[in-house]
Structures are given as structure tokens and as C-alpha cells.
Design an enzyme around this catalytic site. Structure first.
Site, PDB file in Angstrom:
ATOM      1  N   GLU A   1     -32.997  10.980  87.053  1.00  0.00           N
ATOM      2  CA  GLU A   1     -34.238  10.182  86.971  1.00  0.00           C
ATOM      3  C   GLU A   1     -35.462  11.081  87.086  1.00  0.00           C
ATOM      4  OE1 GLU A   1     -33.847   7.323  90.105  1.00  0.00           O
ATOM      5  OE2 GLU A   1     -32.271   6.216  89.054  1.00  0.00           O
TER       6      GLU A   1
ATOM      7  N   SER B   1     -24.882  29.900  81.601  1.00  0.00           N
ATOM      8  CA  SER B   1     -24.621  28.905  80.551  1.00  0.00           C
ATOM      9  C   SER B   1     -23.685  29.353  79.430  1.00  0.00           C
ATOM     10  CB  SER B   1     -25.932  28.450  79.919  1.00  0.00           C
ATOM     11  OG  SER B   1     -26.580  27.579  80.795  1.00  0.00           O
TER      12      SER B   1
ATOM     13  N   HIS C   1     -24.098  14.705  77.757  1.00  0.00           N
ATOM     14  CA  HIS C   1     -23.838  16.121  78.041  1.00  0.00           C
ATOM     15  C   HIS C   1     -24.883  16.670  79.017  1.00  0.00           C
ATOM     16  CE1 HIS C   1     -22.934  20.324  77.705  1.00  0.00           C
ATOM     17  NE2 HIS C   1     -24.195  20.548  77.396  1.00  0.00           N
ATOM     18  N   SER C   2     -26.141  16.370  78.724  1.00  0.00           N
ATOM     19  CA  SER C   2     -27.241  16.792  79.596  1.00  0.00           C
ATOM     20  C   SER C   2     -28.414  15.885  79.285  1.00  0.00           C
ATOM     21  CB  SER C   2     -27.626  18.245  79.313  1.00  0.00           C
ATOM     22  OG  SER C   2     -28.268  18.330  78.044  1.00  0.00           O
TER      23      SER C   2
HETATM   24  C1  LIG Z   1     -20.979  30.727  73.992  1.00  0.00           C
HETATM   25  C2  LIG Z   1     -21.678  29.413  73.915  1.00  0.00           C
HETATM   26  N1  LIG Z   1     -21.585  28.664  72.800  1.00  0.00           N
HETATM   27  C3  LIG Z   1     -22.214  27.474  72.740  1.00  0.00           C
HETATM   28  C4  LIG Z   1     -22.957  27.018  73.787  1.00  0.00           C
HETATM   29  C5  LIG Z   1     -23.663  25.677  73.693  1.00  0.00           C
HETATM   30  N2  LIG Z   1     -22.977  24.740  74.578  1.00  0.00           N
HETATM   31  C6  LIG Z   1     -23.456  24.463  75.806  1.00  0.00           C
HETATM   32  S1  LIG Z   1     -22.463  23.400  76.624  1.00  0.00           S
HETATM   33  C7  LIG Z   1     -21.386  23.280  75.332  1.00  0.00           C
HETATM   34  C8  LIG Z   1     -20.172  22.393  75.407  1.00  0.00           C
HETATM   35  C9  LIG Z   1     -19.162  22.899  76.358  1.00  0.00           C
HETATM   36  O1  LIG Z   1     -18.183  21.933  76.529  1.00  0.00           O
HETATM   37  P1  LIG Z   1     -17.053  22.076  77.613  1.00  0.00           P
HETATM   38  O2  LIG Z   1     -16.714  23.516  77.799  1.00  0.00           O
HETATM   39  O3  LIG Z   1     -15.948  21.171  77.242  1.00  0.00           O
HETATM   40  O4  LIG Z   1     -17.725  21.595  78.980  1.00  0.00           O
HETATM   41  P2  LIG Z   1     -18.390  20.205  79.363  1.00  0.00           P
HETATM   42  O5  LIG Z   1     -19.842  20.306  78.963  1.00  0.00           O
HETATM   43  O6  LIG Z   1     -17.662  19.124  78.647  1.00  0.00           O
HETATM   44  O7  LIG Z   1     -18.265  20.074  80.828  1.00  0.00           O
HETATM   45  C10 LIG Z   1     -21.815  24.078  74.272  1.00  0.00           C
HETATM   46  C11 LIG Z   1     -21.114  24.172  72.988  1.00  0.00           C
HETATM   47  C12 LIG Z   1     -23.025  27.832  74.944  1.00  0.00           C
HETATM   48  N3  LIG Z   1     -23.703  27.458  76.021  1.00  0.00           N
HETATM   49  N4  LIG Z   1     -22.383  29.017  74.982  1.00  0.00           N
HETATM   50  K   LIG Z   2     -20.611  31.360  81.675  1.00  0.00           K
END
Ligand SMILES: Cc1ncc(C[n+]2csc(CCOP(=O)(O)OP(=O)(O)O)c2C)c(N)n1
Ligand SMILES: [K+]
Length: 483
Positions: free
Chosen positions: A160, A246, A375-376
Site C-alpha cells: 500500500e 536481483s 510479481h511486483s
Molecule cells: C538474469 C535475469 N534475467 C531476467 C531478470 C528479470 N526478472 C526479474 S524477476 C524474474 C522472474 C523470476 O521468476 P522466478 O525465479 O520463478 O521467481 P519468482 O519471482 O516467481 O519468485 C525475471 C525474469 C532478472 N532479474 N535477472
Molecule cells: K541473484
């Protein structure tokens, strides 16, 4: 033929000859498969001692038929000439003995059935009859419950706060509270955590205060990252929790290194690293699993298989039966667990930790769950998945409600306790947010430190330019920027 293979073949054939083994009826086929074995199918083996009789050509493989008593002697002859006789015996290869077979069987692409999922509590919070799990005391059980609720309330309020424009970004763990808290509860503070970004509950369990969470999200001068990172990139030296980074899956190979160092120091501790189903598609995942298995590093790979990697469903992520099956491919013990069952997660990680440390080995835990939140704050998940699906997991499969039914069934909790807890957490967090928001930002100079021992001239120049720009355009910068 490699000399070691020829030696093994000839030993085997001599043994067969001594025992005067009758030629099995399938000898011809075995001979064929064995001779083809070490080479690529379709290409002829480099040495063929026996010339094929007319009509005996079967594609890539030459065949001689043997009958009765003569077979053993013939086997010797074949072996001397560099052919493998095959049979039920296992032959030495680098890596161990391997048996030859007559049939050309490809391993199937999947098991007939999916790997089972370990569970303790059913959907109504009752222990499944016959379920085996690690006992938890009332005190531990209640701490687990209150931390799961705290995490949920914290997520809701920070989300929020982002919507109100008070922080720039946030990401919740909704639906994964049991994974966060129960896995943390099964560890000790000496175990090193290398997180992804959806496990703040592990840090909460270790004693990171709501004020510390708020300081990071607001990037104020008390933030350990000195305001340089986006919100939710927590880290704590004190609590053995590596800073969230990240880029997906980079923490996995790091975890193997950390675990190996613990092993060299003979510490009674392991490393644990968390990642999502999306993370399993990164090269780092494969490198880390192989590295850990070969080095026998005491590391727990905790995969939160929550169905979605932003908008990518698991059906587009992998064709394997999830992540759990991959452990075996790398020579690692693995378990699949119901990630929405706190007692199952706790028990599995508790056992994984014991094995990792006592036996010096990595363990893979795959927790099946669902990412209930977006996701965010930069995402709207209703654009790519049905609202019904989200609602089903948010209500019927909620890990907190399920666990609450169990603690309530034990007579440890009631409705008044619940509202008091939620109210207290809310008050405490709102206060922490007020304090964090008012706290000055870190000094500007901190933007340029901590990389080089002495700030180099090009960075000093950038710092000067930044200060000049802020002076010229003060309205474009926060009033509390400390020039
Ligand atoms: C190397 C890399 N590629 C792409 C991204 C963009 N990205 C951020 S979160 C995400 C999804 C990751 O999904 P998952 O590992 O299943 O974790 P969840 O978010 O579902 O907890 C992506 C593709 C990133 N942060 N780092
Ligand atoms: K990492």
C-alpha cells in the site's frame, strides 16, 4: 578401442570361457549392442575382428552367430580381437561398472507418474494419518504462526505504501509465507542464507526488525545498503543473510562456495539458497548443482516453484517434472514438498540440514506453491492469468489459514489472539514507516564510496557534477538530500 576397455572385455570373455557359459539365445543382439556401445550409434566401431557372415548385416552392426559349446571360445576370440562379449556382467568404465543390455532402450523423457509431494497437513489443517514429521514445541509452533502473520501484514502495508507513492517499489511473498518462515525455523543462525528476493520472512525470523525493513525500503541513512539499492534488497551481516541481488540465480554458485568454506572450517552449519522456478532456467542453476554435488558441499537448494516467473508459466519454463527431478540428474538427494504446508516445509528442511552437514552433501528441496501476489508493484498479473486461479490459491490454499487451523485445533490460539496480533504488527509497522520516512537520506558522498579504496578522479568529477546540478535545480531533488 581404448586399452582399458579392451582389457575389461578380454577379462570378461575369459571368465565366461572358464565357466563355459552357454551362449544365451540373445547373444547375437548383445554382441551387437556391446560392440556399438562405446561409439556413436550409426557409426561402425573402429575394430571388428570377426568378419560378418553373408546376410548378417543389420544396419550399423556386424553379427556372428555362435552356438552351443563353441560360444565361450568364440567369445574369447572376439574379446582378444577387441570386441565386448556383453552378457549380464557389468563392465568397468570411468565412473563405475555398467551393464550391457541387448535392447536399444532410450530413457523416457519423463517418469510414468510425477514425483510425489510430501505433506503433513491436509487442506483443513489436520495431520494426515501416518504422516511423519519433525515435532515442534508449542513455543516454536506459535512463533512460526506469528511470524507468518507478521510477514503477511508487512507485505500488505508496504505494498500500500508503494501505491501511495511513499516508496518506489515493493514485492510481496503472499502465498509463500509457510516457505519463508518454516524453512527459516528449521535452520540455525550460523547457517548462511543466500536469498532471491521473495524470502524476507527468513530475515524476519532471524530478528531483522520492522524498523530495519522500513529503513531499507525508504533508503534512509540507517539502511545498511546506504540507500543505493531498490527497496526489498535487504541484507544483514549480523544475521548471516547475504544481500538480495536481483539478477536471477547468481546466488546459487555463491552458495556452493559459502557451503564449501563451512565444510573446510568444519563448522556445524550449512548454506541455503532460495530461487524460483524461473531461476532453474539459468546456467547458474546447473553450474551450481553440479559443482555442489561434485564438491560435496553442505548446501540446501530451495526452489520455490510458484507456477509463474513474472508472466511465464512453468509449462513454458521446463518440460521436466519441475525442479525436483533435476537433483537426481546431478547426483543429489531431492525432495518435493507442499510449500503451503508449514509442518512439511519445516520437517523437510530440518532433515535436509541434518544430511547436508552430517553427511557433507547438497540437497535439493522443491516446494510446490503459488505466487498469489503480482510479481511486483510493476506488474498486473491479471493480464496473463485467470483471476479465479489467483482467488483459489489466495483462499482455499492459503498456507496461513491451514496452519492456523492446526494450531487452533491444538488449543493454542483463538480469535482474540488473532486480532490482537494483527493489530500489534500493524501499529508497530506504521510507526516504523513514520520513523523511516522522516529519517534523513544517506550523505550524497556515500554514492561514490565502498568500491575503490580511494575514490578515483573520474568518480570525484561525477560527484562534483552531481552537486552542481542539484544546486542549479533544487526543485528536482528531494529536499533532504545532503549536499
Ligand atoms: C538474469 C535475469 N534475467 C531476467 C531478470 C528479470 N526478472 C526479474 S524477476 C524474474 C522472474 C523470476 O521468476 P522466478 O525465479 O520463478 O521467481 P519468482 O519471482 O516467481 O519468485 C525475471 C525474469 C532478472 N532479474 N535477472
Ligand atoms: K541473484
Amino acid at each position: 578401442m581404448a586399452p582399458w576397455l579392451a582389457r575389461a572385455s578380454s577379462q570378461l570373455a575369459r571368465r565366461a570361457a572358464r565357466r563355459l557359459l552357454p551362449a544365451p539365445s540373445s547373444y547375437r543382439n548383445r554382441h551387437c549392442a556391446a560392440a556399438a556401445g562405446p561409439w556413436l550409434l550409426g557409426s561402425a566401431p573402429p575394430v571388428l575382428g570377426a568378419s560378418p557372415a553373408a546376410g548378417d548385416r543389420r544396419g550399423f552392426c556386424s553379427v556372428r552367430r555362435f552356438t552351443g559349446e563353441s560360444s565361450a571360445a568364440a567369445a574369447v576370440e572376439e574379446a582378444e580381437n577387441g570386441l565386448v562379449a556383453g552378457g549380464d556382467q557389468a563392465i568397468d568404465f570411468p565412473g563405475g561398472k555398467v551393464s550391457f543390455v541387448a535392447e536399444m532402450n532410450f530413457l523416457p523423457e519423463s517418469q510414468r507418474e510425477r514425483i510425489n509431494c510430501y505433506r503433513v497437513l491436509d487442506d483443513d489443517g489436520r495431520t494426515i494419518s501416518g504422516s511423519r514429521f519433525q515435532e515442534v514445541s508449542k513455543e516454536l509452533a506459535m512463533k512460526m504462526y506469528s511470524e507468518m502473520v507478521t510477514l503477511q501484514v508487512m507485505d500488505t502495508i508496504f505494498f500500500e505504501a508503494q501505491r501511495q507513492g511513499r516508496i518506489s517499489f515493493y514485492l510481496t511473498s503472499h502465498g509463500e509465507e509457510a516457505i519463508n518462515i518454516a524453512s527459516a525455523a528449521a535452520l540455525t543462525i550460523d547457517d548462511i542464507v543466500l536469498p532471491q528476493y521473495r524470502e524476507p520472512g527468513v530475515l524476519l525470523w532471524r530478528g531483522f526488525t520492522l524498523q530495519e525493513f522500513a529503513n531499507q525500503c525508504f533508503g534512509n541513512k540507517l539502511d545498511y545498503g546506504k540507500g543505493r539499492q531498490m527497496p526489498i534488497h535487504y541484507g544483514s551481516n549480523r544475521l548471516n543473510y547475504f544481500t538480495v541481488s536481483s539478477p536471477i540465480a547468481t546466488q546459487l554458485p555463491h552458495a556452493v562456495g559459502a557451503a564449501y568454506s563451512l565444510k573446510m572450517d568444519k563448522k556445524d552449519a550449512c548454506a541455503i539458497t532460495y530461487f524460483g522456478d524461473g531461476g532453474t532456467s539459468e546456467g547458474d542453476f546447473h553450474a551450481a548443482l553440479n559443482f555442489a554435488a561434485v564438491m560435496e558441499a553442505p548446501v540446501i537448494f530451495f526452489c520455490r516453484n510458484n507456477g509463474w516467473a513474472i508472466s511465464t508459466p512453468t509449462s513454458e519454463q521446463f518440460r521436466s517434472d519441475g525442479a525436483v527431478i533435476r537433483g537426481q540428474a546431478y547426483g543429489m538427494r531431492s525432495i518435493r514438498v507442499d510449500g503451503n504446508d508449514a509442518l512439511a516445509v519445516y520437517s523437510a528442511v530440518h532433515a535436509a540440514r541434518e544430511m547436508a552437514i552430517k553427511e557433507g552433501r547438497p540437497i535439493l528441496v522443491e516446494a510446490l506453491t503459488y505466487r498469489v501476489g503480482h510479481h511486483s508493484t510493476s506488474d498486473d498479473s491479471t493480464k496473463y492469468r485467470p483471476v479465479d486461479e489467483i482467488e483459489h490459491w489466495r483462499t482455499a490454499r492459503d498456507p496461513i489459514s491451514r496452519y492456523r487451523k492446526w494450531v487452533q485445533g491444538n488449543g493454542w490460539w483463538c480469535d482474540e489472539d488473532e486480532s490482537e496480533l494483527r493489530n500489534n504488527v500493524r501499529q508497530e509497522l506504521l510507526k516504523a514507516i513514520q520513523v523511516a520516512e522522516r529519517m534523513p537520506k544517506p550523505p550524497l558522498a556515500e554514492l561514490f564510496t565502498d568500491v575503490y579504496d580511494e575514490v578515483p578522479s573520474n568518480l570525484r568529477e561525477q560527484e562534483r557534477l552531481l552537486r552542481d546540478t542539484i544546486k542549479k535545480h533544487p526543485a528536482d531533488y528531494p529536499a533532504d538530500v545532503h549536499i
